[in-house]
Structures are given as structure tokens and as C-alpha cells.
Enzyme design. Structure first.
Site, PDB file in Angstrom:
ATOM      1  N   SER A  84       0.813  -1.214   0.000  1.00 14.72           N
ATOM      2  CA  SER A  84       0.000   0.000   0.000  1.00 14.72           C
ATOM      3  C   SER A  84       0.848   1.266   0.000  1.00 14.72           C
ATOM      4  O   SER A  84       1.611   1.508  -0.928  1.00 14.72           O
ATOM      5  CB  SER A  84      -0.967  -0.037   1.191  1.00 14.72           C
ATOM      6  OG  SER A  84      -1.958   0.938   1.080  1.00 14.72           O
ATOM      7  N   ASP A  96      -2.387   6.263  -3.519  1.00 21.34           N
ATOM      8  CA  ASP A  96      -1.224   5.649  -2.878  1.00 21.34           C
ATOM      9  C   ASP A  96      -0.750   4.474  -3.729  1.00 21.34           C
ATOM     10  O   ASP A  96      -1.218   4.276  -4.848  1.00 21.34           O
ATOM     11  CB  ASP A  96      -1.539   5.235  -1.436  1.00 21.34           C
ATOM     12  CG  ASP A  96      -2.572   4.125  -1.354  1.00 21.34           C
ATOM     13  OD1 ASP A  96      -3.332   3.950  -2.318  1.00 21.34           O
ATOM     14  OD2 ASP A  96      -2.635   3.432  -0.318  1.00 21.34           O
ATOM     15  N   ASP A 124      -1.069   1.261  -3.955  1.00 17.45           N
ATOM     16  CA  ASP A 124      -1.977   0.262  -4.539  1.00 17.45           C
ATOM     17  C   ASP A 124      -3.327   0.863  -4.891  1.00 17.45           C
ATOM     18  O   ASP A 124      -4.270   0.146  -5.205  1.00 17.45           O
ATOM     19  CB  ASP A 124      -2.139  -0.940  -3.610  1.00 17.45           C
ATOM     20  CG  ASP A 124      -2.882  -0.610  -2.328  1.00 17.45           C
ATOM     21  OD1 ASP A 124      -2.888   0.569  -1.909  1.00 17.45           O
ATOM     22  OD2 ASP A 124      -3.465  -1.535  -1.721  1.00 17.45           O
ATOM     23  N   ASP A 143      -5.741   2.274  -3.195  1.00 15.97           N
ATOM     24  CA  ASP A 143      -6.959   2.035  -2.426  1.00 15.97           C
ATOM     25  C   ASP A 143      -7.357   3.256  -1.606  1.00 15.97           C
ATOM     26  O   ASP A 143      -8.351   3.228  -0.884  1.00 15.97           O
ATOM     27  CB  ASP A 143      -6.830   0.791  -1.535  1.00 15.97           C
ATOM     28  CG  ASP A 143      -5.857   0.955  -0.377  1.00 15.97           C
ATOM     29  OD1 ASP A 143      -5.082   1.935  -0.361  1.00 15.97           O
ATOM     30  OD2 ASP A 143      -5.858   0.083   0.521  1.00 15.97           O
TER      31      ASP A 143
END
EC number: 5.4.2.10
Length: 450
Positions: free
Chosen positions: A101, A240, A242, A244
Site C-alpha cells: 500500500s 497511494d 496500490d 486504495d
């Protein structure tokens, strides 16, 4: 949380803590557990972000899955919510995302999704952990036609992009600045906003395996703020690693955080009668100004512990369709089962188009109170008992009385460290400093280690 699985899967420094050997075992044991709850050969989607360690861990994980007969669809670089979406819509048994992440490039993680697109439930994770801790691997070792098959599935990315575009409106040449964090959004955000007829300026779209989240993205929006001002963009959108989460920037270059984003989308849905139970799910860390703005609009709140997993649990339990965190995790359950930065960005631009208002106008309805957080080192055994100490309970009660409803105090233990967190919000910096420092002094005197 288990021994290996935290709140967001298995994480650690790649090739040191999260090794290829562990990734292989997670694939093998995870695949086996899935096969025990399926009829027929399980189908699993696997994706990763842009970290240099991603392909190494992907290769090991996929080998483990194939060794127990899993049909693996390899998606390549894709946002975490893209995996969740494809698992649900293409009838897969599960999905696996390789990402850490918003963490730096040296870290990585492995997270499983069930066939419903939600994080794999605790019972399944416990089954995998039991196999990881077993003295030896006694699982079957199929051969020939019993082995799994591997399918490269790059079209999954375009299917996800097309889905996202269907949730938005034609932006009519709106100037949009994008920061893809040199992460998963680097392969999709540009395409999506061009398809929505935006005029775009992009940074953070040149991943090299090492620069993910490095000075860019939702945790470092400074470059995006400058780009918005320089390009005259109507909005800036920072994702960010990833993708999400989302942090937005208004046309003046000012930050619009997760609280404000949730308010803007929530008010829009509420006015259309589309906000389930007229309620937004948020966490204890959401700003008091956000709560007051919702109160003015007559929108209800459901408050959970910190962490998007708790937000999702509350949403599923009670049928809510909007929730999230100040950090930019926003879950819009009508469209996806997890936080989705690019989806949230599209919904934000949709509100701008439909209302004809600038982002600064929409965000101005939420007055963010100054907030201060202090961490105090205490014995692990004491961090959950702080409120049982009379002097600490008394000073908190005294400060809350002085606030007279125009402020907020939150004293809570860290979930992972021997720390007590003291947080306050108040109308001015001077007031918030006074409240936090006064309480912190008493906590240190009574149970502090420093």
C-alpha cells in the site's frame, strides 16, 4: 490478528521478512485451504503493484498455488480494488494482491480476498496459519493433469478501467491533475480520466520499482499541490501505491482529506435519496468539524475503531453504502467492496459536474478543527487501563468540561506498540495544545516511562 496475518494481510520487508519461501507457502497453503471449500478447480486472480520485489514474490506465490492444482490468472500491475472487482464479477474463488500500500519500496505484502471480493475471513486465515506452523508439509503433491494452470490475463486491467469509467460523467475538458504515486494507478489513472474527457496533467506515473510512494502520492501531496497551481487544474487527485486511497487537492492547491471527501459524496448521495439509512460510517479519528457538518445536514454517523477493516465490517453488518477514514480510504459499497482511490476520485468529479461547484466551495462546508496527537510510552500492561487511573480520568473530565462541546478528546491505546495516544481537537491551535499538553503531563506523571 494472527501470527502472520495482520489487519491487511501478511506484510514485512521484502526478501528479509516476506521472503520468496514464505510467499510460496502462502500460495500453496492458501490454495489448499481454498480447494477444501470448493467443488472443482479453484480459480484465483493474482496482481501486484510496482515494487521491485513484486515479480519475485509473484513468481513464488504463483508456484505455490499451481503446486496444489489452482487455476491462476495473472493480472500483472493492478490496483488492489481492481482485484476485488474482478474476483466478484468473473466468478473467481479468490484473489491475491501483492502490495504494501502506502509503505516504502523495501516493504511488501500479500493479501487474500474471498470470492465475494471482501478480505478473506479470519477463519480461513487461521486455517492457513495452522498449515504454516505445522512441523512439516504433508499436503498432496499432484502431478501431470493435477497441477494448476497459469493464464496471463492483461485484459483484466482494461475491464476494471471500463467499469470505473461507467461510474462517472463526461468531464467536458475539466483540467485534472493526477498523482499516481509511481504505483498501481500509473497504469490506469491516465486512461480513465482521458476516457472521461478530462484534460490531464500527471506526475508519479514513471515507476522504476524503487520510487513507489517516494515523495509522491497521497502521503506526500506537496508536488501535486504545486502542479494544480501551475497547471490551473480544477482538482488534483493523489493515490497511494496500490490505489486504495485518495487525497484530493482543490483548485487553490489546498488539501481535501478523506473526511471532506466523504462529506461531499455523502451529502450528494443523501440529497438524491441514495445514502443507505442516511448514514456515513467513519472512525474515531474523524475530525470534529466533519461530525458537525454532518449534523447540520441531518446525516447520521456510525463510528468504528481505527482501520478500514472495521469500517467495512460495520457497513456489511448494517447495510450502509458509504464509509471511510480521514486518511483517504473511502468505501462506496454500491460499486466495490473495498477502498478504491480511483473510484472515489471519479465520484468526486461527478459531484463537481452535477452541482456546478468548485471543489473548494464543496469542501468549505466542513471546517476542520486543529488536531494534535501525542504518543506517550507506557507499560504494555497499562495502556488498556489508563482510564482506571483516577488522576487521568479526572483531568480528561475536567478538560472536556472546559470544552463545553466545542472540542473533542480521545485517549486510546496503540494496537501494536506500548503507547498511549492522546488526541484533542479544538477551534484554535492554542486551545488544542493546552488540552493535549495538560492531559499528557498527567499521563506521564502517573504511568509514563519517559
Amino acid at each position: 490478528m494472527g501470527k502472520y496475518f495482520g489487519t491487511d494481510g501478511v506484510r514485512g520487508e521484502a526478501n528479509v521478512e516476506l521472503t520468496p519461501e514464505l510467499a510460496f507457502k502462502l500460495g500453496r497453503f492458501g490454495g489448499y485451504v481454498l480447494s477444501q471449500h470448493e467443488t472443482g478447480r479453484p480459480k484465483v486472480f493474482v496482481a501486484r503493484d510496482t515494487r521491485i520485489s513484486g515479480e519475485m514474490l509473484e513468481s513464488a506465490l504463483v508456484a505455490g498455488l499451481l503446486s496444489v492444482g489452482i487455476e491462476v490468472y495473472k493480472l500483472g500491475v493492478l490496483a488492489t480494488p481492481g482485484v476485488s472487482y474482478l474476483v466478484r464479477t468473473e466468478n473467481a474463488s479468490a484473489g491475491v494482491m501483492i502490495s504494501a500500500s502506502h509503505n516504502p519500496a523495501l516493504d511488501n505484502g500479500i493479501k487474500f480476498f474471498g470470492g465475494d471480493g471482501f478480505k478473506l475471513d479470519d477463519a480461513r486465515e487461521a486455517e492457513i496459519e495452522a498449515l504454516l506452523d505445522a512441523a512439516e508439509d504433508t499436503l498432496p503433491r499432484p502431478s501431470a493433469e493435477g497441477l494448476g494452470t497459469l493464464v496471463d490475463y492483461p485484459e483484466g486491467l482494461r475491464k476494471y478501467e471500463k467499469f470505473l469509467v461507467t461510474t462517472g460523467l463526461d468531464l467536458g475538458g475539466m483540467k485534472v491533475a493526477l498523482d499516481a504515486a509511481n504505483g498501481a494507478a500509473a497504469v490506469s489513472a491516465r486512461n480513465i480520466f482521458l476516457d472521461l474527457n478530462a484534460e490531464i496533467a500527471v506526475i508519479g506515473d514513471q515507476p522504476d520499482g524503487l520510487n513507489i510512494n517516494a515523495g509522491v502520492g497521497s502521503t506526500h501531496p506537496e508536488q501535486l499541490q504545486a502542479l494544480v497551481r501551475e497547471s490551473g487544474s480544477a482538482i488534483g487527485l493523489a493515490f497511494d501505491g496500490d490505489s486504495d486511497r485518495l487525497i484530493a487537492v482543490d483548485e487553490n492547491g489546498d488539501i481535501v482529506d478523506g473526511d471532506k471527501v466523504m462529506y461531499i459524496i455523502g451529502k450528494y448521495l443523501s440529497q438524491k435519496g441514495e445514502l443507505a439509512k442516511n448514514t456515513i460510517v467513519t472512525t474515531v479519528m474523524s475530525n470534529l468539524g466533519f461530525h458537525k457538518a454532518l449534523d447540520r445536514e441531518g446525516i447520521n454517523k456510525a463510528v468504528t475503531a481505527v482501520g478500514d477493516r472495521y469500517v467495512v465490517e460495520e457497513m456489511r453488518k448494517n447495510g450502509y453504502n458509504l464509509g471511510g477514514e480521514q486518511s483517504g480510504h473511502v468505501i462506496i459499497m454500491d460499486y466495490n467492496t473495498t477502498g478504491d482511490g480511483q473510484l472515489t476520485a471519479i465520484q468526486l468529479t461527478k459531484v463537481m459536474v452535477e452541482t456546478g461547484k468548485s471543489l473548494s466551495e464543496l469542501a468549505a462546508e466542513v471546517t476542520i478543527y486543529p488536531q494534535k496527537l501525542v504518543n506517550i510510552r507506557v507499560e504494555n500492561s497499562m495502556k488498556d487501563k489508563a482510564m482506571d487511573v483516577p488522576a487521568i480520568a479526572a483531568i480528561i473530565e475536567k478538560m472536556e468540561a472546559e470544552m463545553a462541546g466545542n472540542g473533542r478528546i480521545l485517549v486510546r491505546p496503540s494496537g501494536t506498540e506500548p503507547l498511549l495516544r492522546v488526541m484533542a481537537e479544538a477551534p484554535t491551535d492554542d486551545e488544542v495544545n493546552y488540552y493535549v499538553d495538560t492531559i499528557a503531563d498527567v499521563v506521564r506523571a502517573e504511568i509514563g516511562l519517559d
